[in-house]
Scaffold this motif. Structure first.
Motif, PDB file in Angstrom:
ATOM      1  N   ASP A  33     -22.667  62.738  43.662  1.00  0.00           N
ATOM      2  CA  ASP A  33     -23.816  61.923  43.280  1.00  0.00           C
ATOM      3  C   ASP A  33     -23.969  61.938  41.765  1.00  0.00           C
ATOM      4  OD1 ASP A  33     -26.088  60.399  43.361  1.00  0.00           O
ATOM      5  OD2 ASP A  33     -27.423  62.079  43.803  1.00  0.00           O
ATOM      6  N   LEU A  34     -23.026  61.309  41.118  1.00  0.00           N
ATOM      7  CA  LEU A  34     -23.013  61.209  39.658  1.00  0.00           C
ATOM      8  C   LEU A  34     -22.700  59.770  39.258  1.00  0.00           C
ATOM      9  CD1 LEU A  34     -20.991  64.398  38.618  1.00  0.00           C
ATOM     10  CD2 LEU A  34     -23.442  63.999  38.251  1.00  0.00           C
TER      11      LEU A  34
ATOM     12  N   LEU B 270     -32.576  61.353  50.357  1.00  0.00           N
ATOM     13  CA  LEU B 270     -32.423  59.976  49.947  1.00  0.00           C
ATOM     14  C   LEU B 270     -33.750  59.238  49.986  1.00  0.00           C
ATOM     15  CD1 LEU B 270     -29.101  59.092  51.785  1.00  0.00           C
ATOM     16  CD2 LEU B 270     -29.426  59.416  49.332  1.00  0.00           C
TER      17      LEU B 270
ATOM     18  N   ARG C  14     -18.106  61.529  31.856  1.00  0.00           N
ATOM     19  CA  ARG C  14     -19.560  61.587  31.694  1.00  0.00           C
ATOM     20  C   ARG C  14     -19.906  62.749  30.762  1.00  0.00           C
ATOM     21  NH1 ARG C  14     -21.885  59.346  36.429  1.00  0.00           N
ATOM     22  NH2 ARG C  14     -20.634  57.510  36.988  1.00  0.00           N
TER      23      ARG C  14
ATOM     24  N   GLU D  98     -14.720  61.091  43.328  1.00  0.00           N
ATOM     25  CA  GLU D  98     -15.324  59.790  43.036  1.00  0.00           C
ATOM     26  C   GLU D  98     -16.749  59.991  42.558  1.00  0.00           C
ATOM     27  OE1 GLU D  98     -16.805  55.723  45.340  1.00  0.00           O
ATOM     28  OE2 GLU D  98     -15.071  56.832  46.130  1.00  0.00           O
ATOM     29  N   LEU D  99     -17.095  59.365  41.453  1.00  0.00           N
ATOM     30  CA  LEU D  99     -18.457  59.404  40.923  1.00  0.00           C
ATOM     31  C   LEU D  99     -19.207  58.222  41.525  1.00  0.00           C
ATOM     32  CD1 LEU D  99     -17.725  60.331  37.193  1.00  0.00           C
ATOM     33  CD2 LEU D  99     -17.840  61.797  39.223  1.00  0.00           C
ATOM     34  N   PHE D 100     -20.121  58.507  42.438  1.00  0.00           N
ATOM     35  CA  PHE D 100     -20.715  57.497  43.295  1.00  0.00           C
ATOM     36  C   PHE D 100     -21.442  56.403  42.519  1.00  0.00           C
ATOM     37  CE2 PHE D 100     -24.499  56.224  45.879  1.00  0.00           C
ATOM     38  CZ  PHE D 100     -23.816  55.453  46.813  1.00  0.00           C
ATOM     39  N   ARG D 101     -22.187  56.774  41.473  1.00  0.00           N
ATOM     40  CA  ARG D 101     -23.032  55.793  40.797  1.00  0.00           C
ATOM     41  C   ARG D 101     -22.236  54.784  39.985  1.00  0.00           C
ATOM     42  NH1 ARG D 101     -27.572  60.072  38.506  1.00  0.00           N
ATOM     43  NH2 ARG D 101     -27.824  61.212  40.485  1.00  0.00           N
ATOM     44  N   GLY D 102     -21.059  55.200  39.482  1.00  0.00           N
ATOM     45  CA  GLY D 102     -20.257  54.291  38.695  1.00  0.00           C
ATOM     46  C   GLY D 102     -18.966  53.854  39.361  1.00  0.00           C
ATOM     47  N   GLY D 103     -18.590  54.570  40.400  1.00  0.00           N
ATOM     48  CA  GLY D 103     -17.389  54.201  41.136  1.00  0.00           C
ATOM     49  C   GLY D 103     -16.094  54.741  40.570  1.00  0.00           C
TER      50      GLY D 103
ATOM     51  N   GLY E 246     -34.037  60.663  45.324  1.00  0.00           N
ATOM     52  CA  GLY E 246     -33.354  61.579  44.435  1.00  0.00           C
ATOM     53  C   GLY E 246     -34.244  62.560  43.723  1.00  0.00           C
TER      54      GLY E 246
ATOM     55  N   THR F  68     -24.669  69.879  41.389  1.00  0.00           N
ATOM     56  CA  THR F  68     -24.375  68.484  41.720  1.00  0.00           C
ATOM     57  C   THR F  68     -24.362  68.327  43.236  1.00  0.00           C
ATOM     58  OG1 THR F  68     -23.016  68.270  39.720  1.00  0.00           O
ATOM     59  CG2 THR F  68     -22.706  66.597  41.428  1.00  0.00           C
TER      60      THR F  68
END
Length: 376
Positions: free
Chosen positions: A375-376, A37, A319, A295-300, A41, A336
């Motif tokens: 982490d997408l 982190l 995506r 859950e896709l972290f970057r978009g929720g 990234g 991923t």
């Protein structure tokens, strides 16, 4: 994939094994990964970017080699016609198309030809990679390839296989080749290799019709050692027809659709002395899968992964630009990072260190619990 006959778990069992309560917070879960982190990234290489052994090749020629299945062969050379890296039967190339798509294709030419590679591509309905090759690629185009690499090596040698317990009689082992449709491509170089080394072999090549089967003309020189089985004339091949007169201590190499590989795996389960090596074209089946959420972290977004579908397939609906290639867990293109949740790894590529740091191949691996955060 190439494996000796350990077939009780073929096809791969992809279900999760234990319930996982989501008691940890996101930061608690990712704390061990803070060095990553802190780097914002930055990874060793971008997903889908060419590997260090990538090189630019020119498409020198294209030819239609199966009418009904719409298969084209491509001959590739270096721009300056310099020698290419050596390869062995069963090897494949990672191909990056002009659009950036990555795909993997078996080498089906002559390993002794050091200045040219040959691959063959079947048009897949809805397949973006095959559509680009068939519709937009032309002689003179430049593509990027990495490799060759080999996940399906021909490792059988003409060594004696013992019969009987007193060591009296021996005989050379034989190889049975089984190919379905475009699955003939990695098998073709194996036939010449076996021929040159005087290894006893036979081949059954199955397809819907003669018009759908590439490279039939190249098999004619082998005579009755090759059996051509056309479904429209002979009906679907039986397991016994596919196996032929295989004997104890022989080896069987199979490349074709998942159903063909599964049939051969079931047939040979009771014959542990027969080596079984296979490469499948297509996504491996998910057996006894269990559903979970991602859950896709970057978009929720929260996506439901049904028991019978892969994470990759569902994620790509949300995506579409997520990269993939082999869909079998060996190329690493869909790598991923997992931020929360435990992974049931079913790939053939990641190291223990990569798994410990939360990486997964979403084409085959699944959750052991109810939920993953990616982490997408």
């Amino acid at each position: 994939m190439s494996t000796p006959l350990g077939l009780k778990d073929v096809p791969a069992d992809l279900y999760g094994k234990r319930k996982h309560e989501r008691a940890l917070t996101l930061m608690a879960a990712v704390a061990p990964r803070l060095p990553w982190l802190a780097g914002l990234g930055v990874r060793g290489r971008e997903l889908g970017s060419p590997t260090v052994d990538a090189q630019q090749l020119i498409v020198r020629a294209m030819a239609l080699v199966a009418v009904d299945d719409d298969v084209v062969s491509l001959h590739l050379r270096a721009p300056d016609n310099t020698p290419l890296p050596r390869w062995w039967p069963g090897a494949h190339l990672q191909v990056q198309l002009p659009s950036g798509l990555l795909r993997h294709y078996s080498l089906c030419g002559d390993p002794a030809d050091t200045r040219s590679y040959r691959i063959a591509v079947r048009r897949v309905p809805g397949g973006a990679g095959s559509a680009e090759i068939h519709e937009r690629l032309a002689p003179g185009a430049t593509i990027t390839v990495a490799g060759p690499r080999n996940a399906f090596p021909l490792i059988a040698a003409n060594h004696p296989a013992a019969h009987g317990s007193n060591g009296g009689s021996t005989q050379s082992r034989s190889i049975r080749f089984v190919a379905g449709g475009i699955g003939i491509t990695p098998i073709l170089p194996m036939l010449d290799y076996a021929e040159q080394r005087e290894i006893r072999w036979s081949l059954i090549y199955a397809g819907r019709s003669r018009e759908s089967m590439p490279f039939l003309n190249e098999l004619e020189r082998f005579g009755d050692r090759v059996t051509i089985h056309c479904d429209d004339v002979d009906g679907p091949p039986t397991p016994a027809q596919l196996a032929g007169e295989i004997e104890e201590a022989d080896a069987l190499y199979c490349c074709g659709p998942p159903s063909m590989i599964h049939t051969m795996a079931e047939l040979l389960t009771d014959y542990p002395t027969i080596e079984f090596h296979f490469e499948r074209f297509g996504t491996p089946p998910i057996i006894d899968g269990k559903a979970f959420d991602v859950e896709l972290f970057r978009g929720g977004e929260v996506l439901h992964i049904p028991a019978h579908r892969s994470v990759l397939d569902v994620v790509r609906e949300a995506r579409p630009n997520v990269r993939y290639a082999c869909k079998q867990g060996f190329c690493g293109t869909c790598l991923t990072r997992t931020l929360v949740g435990n992974v049931e790894h079913r790939d053939h590529r990641l190291t223990p260190a990569q798994r410990q740091h939360g990486e997964m191949l979403i084409c085959v691996s699944r959750a052991t619990g109810d939920r993953l955060i990616l982490d997408l």
